[in-house]
Design an enzyme around this catalytic site. Structure first.
Site, mmCIF file in Angstrom:
data_model
loop_
_atom_site.group_PDB
_atom_site.id
_atom_site.type_symbol
_atom_site.label_atom_id
_atom_site.label_comp_id
_atom_site.label_asym_id
_atom_site.label_seq_id
_atom_site.Cartn_x
_atom_site.Cartn_y
_atom_site.Cartn_z
ATOM 1 N N ASP A 193 0.281 -1.196 0.018
ATOM 2 C CA ASP A 193 -0.073 0.192 -0.126
ATOM 3 C C ASP A 193 0.685 1.461 0.561
ATOM 4 O O ASP A 193 0.232 2.130 -0.380
ATOM 5 C CB ASP A 193 -1.213 0.327 1.229
ATOM 6 C CG ASP A 193 -1.623 1.227 1.147
ATOM 7 O OD1 ASP A 193 -2.109 1.411 -0.329
ATOM 8 O OD2 ASP A 193 -1.922 1.774 2.037
ATOM 9 N N SER A 213 -6.647 4.903 0.257
ATOM 10 C CA SER A 213 -7.180 3.440 -0.536
ATOM 11 C C SER A 213 -8.006 2.795 -0.673
ATOM 12 O O SER A 213 -9.366 3.031 0.900
ATOM 13 C CB SER A 213 -6.619 2.086 0.185
ATOM 14 O OG SER A 213 -5.193 2.814 0.087
ATOM 15 N N GLN A 263 -4.568 -2.187 -7.614
ATOM 16 C CA GLN A 263 -5.201 -0.814 -6.706
ATOM 17 C C GLN A 263 -6.669 0.346 -7.010
ATOM 18 O O GLN A 263 -6.083 0.980 -8.439
ATOM 19 C CB GLN A 263 -4.821 -0.312 -5.032
ATOM 20 C CG GLN A 263 -5.227 0.292 -4.190
ATOM 21 C CD GLN A 263 -4.045 1.168 -3.405
ATOM 22 O OE1 GLN A 263 -3.671 1.943 -3.307
ATOM 23 N NE2 GLN A 263 -4.121 0.512 -2.311
#
Length: 284
Positions: A193, A213, A263
């Site tokens: 991430d 996110s 993502q």
């Protein structure tokens, strides 16, 4: 900041129920990689060692409060001969902040191939981001001081034709980690991430956006160590309507592709109300 060993150390409250401790943080919201990593640890704790995690798919539902612990509830969706599936829900104040499905495989023999690692300068030739004033002063880089992050300058690596946005980053954990491969996989879930959403902003320098996110998917392909250099080859094929899609491939120094990530993140133009929402934790 807490070490990754401390971050991934969970307390078992009951069968299939775990709790992550509160760790010092400079962030106003719990880092998404922390929630994903802890969720994966929870799932791993409920699966026989003969099964290895090969993929995860998660959604960030609400911003987490770093000053509060997160409780993880694990559902044993399926236990088969070759595959196992777990669903994990991260909860704070009685509300779900994250949900994830993780799949485990006993591993078989099959066909093999992989992409070639891009040609980039070695990490020793690049500058540690912690030494750069523009990065070292930011909350995220203070949060990640235990990580060695080295961004590859765009001019030192060829841009892939037709790619809208591209970023390449060498990363590793600074201290030696345990030899357990499962620990390195959970650590990589945390690492994955980091910096990825930044790839979407490469074509838009100076544009201030509210970022977060929204969802996260990973596939683990081959063994690796998170305390050794990994090249995170990142692209953003599309952005629009306040969201950006990003994807990444991870290679070790030998050119072995060890993982892949996709993502989607929030990238809407920063507004005054957004700033107040971030401060109060009332983000949409």
């Amino acid at each position: 900041m807490a070490s990754i060993e401390d971050v991934l150390e969970l307390e078992a409250l009951e069968k299939d129920i775990f709790r992550g401790a509160v760790h010092p943080s400079v962030l106003t919201r719990t880092f998404g990689g922390q929630v994903a990593g802890q969720s994966l640890v929870s799932a791993v704790r409920t699966v026989d060692e003969a099964f290895k995690v090969h993929s995860l798919h998660g959604y960030f539902l609400r911003p987490g409060n770093p000053a509060k612990p997160t409780v993880y509830l694990v559902d044993r969706i399926r236990d088969g001969r070759s595959f196992c599936t777990r669903r994990v829900t991260g909860i704070q104040d009685g509300k779900a902040i994250f949900t994830m499905s993780a799949s485990f495989h006993s591993e078989d023999e099959g066909i093999e191939h992989q992409d070639t690692m891009p040609s980039v300068p070695a990490p020793e030739e690049l500058v540690d981001a912690q030494t750069l004033e523009e990065f070292a002063a930011t909350d995220l880089y203070r949060e990640w001081k235990e990580w060695d992050v080295r961004i590859v300058p765009p001019g030192s690596t060829g841009k892939t034709p037709g790619i809208a946005a591209q970023q390449r980053v060498w990363m590793r954990y600074r201290s030696k980690l345990p030899d357990d491969q499962v620990f390195h996989i959970c650590t990589l879930a945390y690492l994955s991430d980091m910096t990825l959403l930044g790839a979407s902003k490469v074509p838009h320098p100076g544009v201030v956006t509210q970022t977060a996110s929204l969802d996260h998917a990973m596939w683990f392909m081959r063994p690796f160590r998170a305390d050794e250099w990994l090249l995170y080859d990142q692209t953003s094929p599309s952005a629009g309507f306040g969201r950006a899609l990003t994807q990444g491939r991870m290679f070790d120094r030998n050119g072995t592709m060890v993982a892949a990530v996709v993502q989607e993140g929030l990238t809407r133009i920063q507004r005054d109300q957004d700033k107040r929402d971030i401060e109060t934790g009332n983000m949409a």
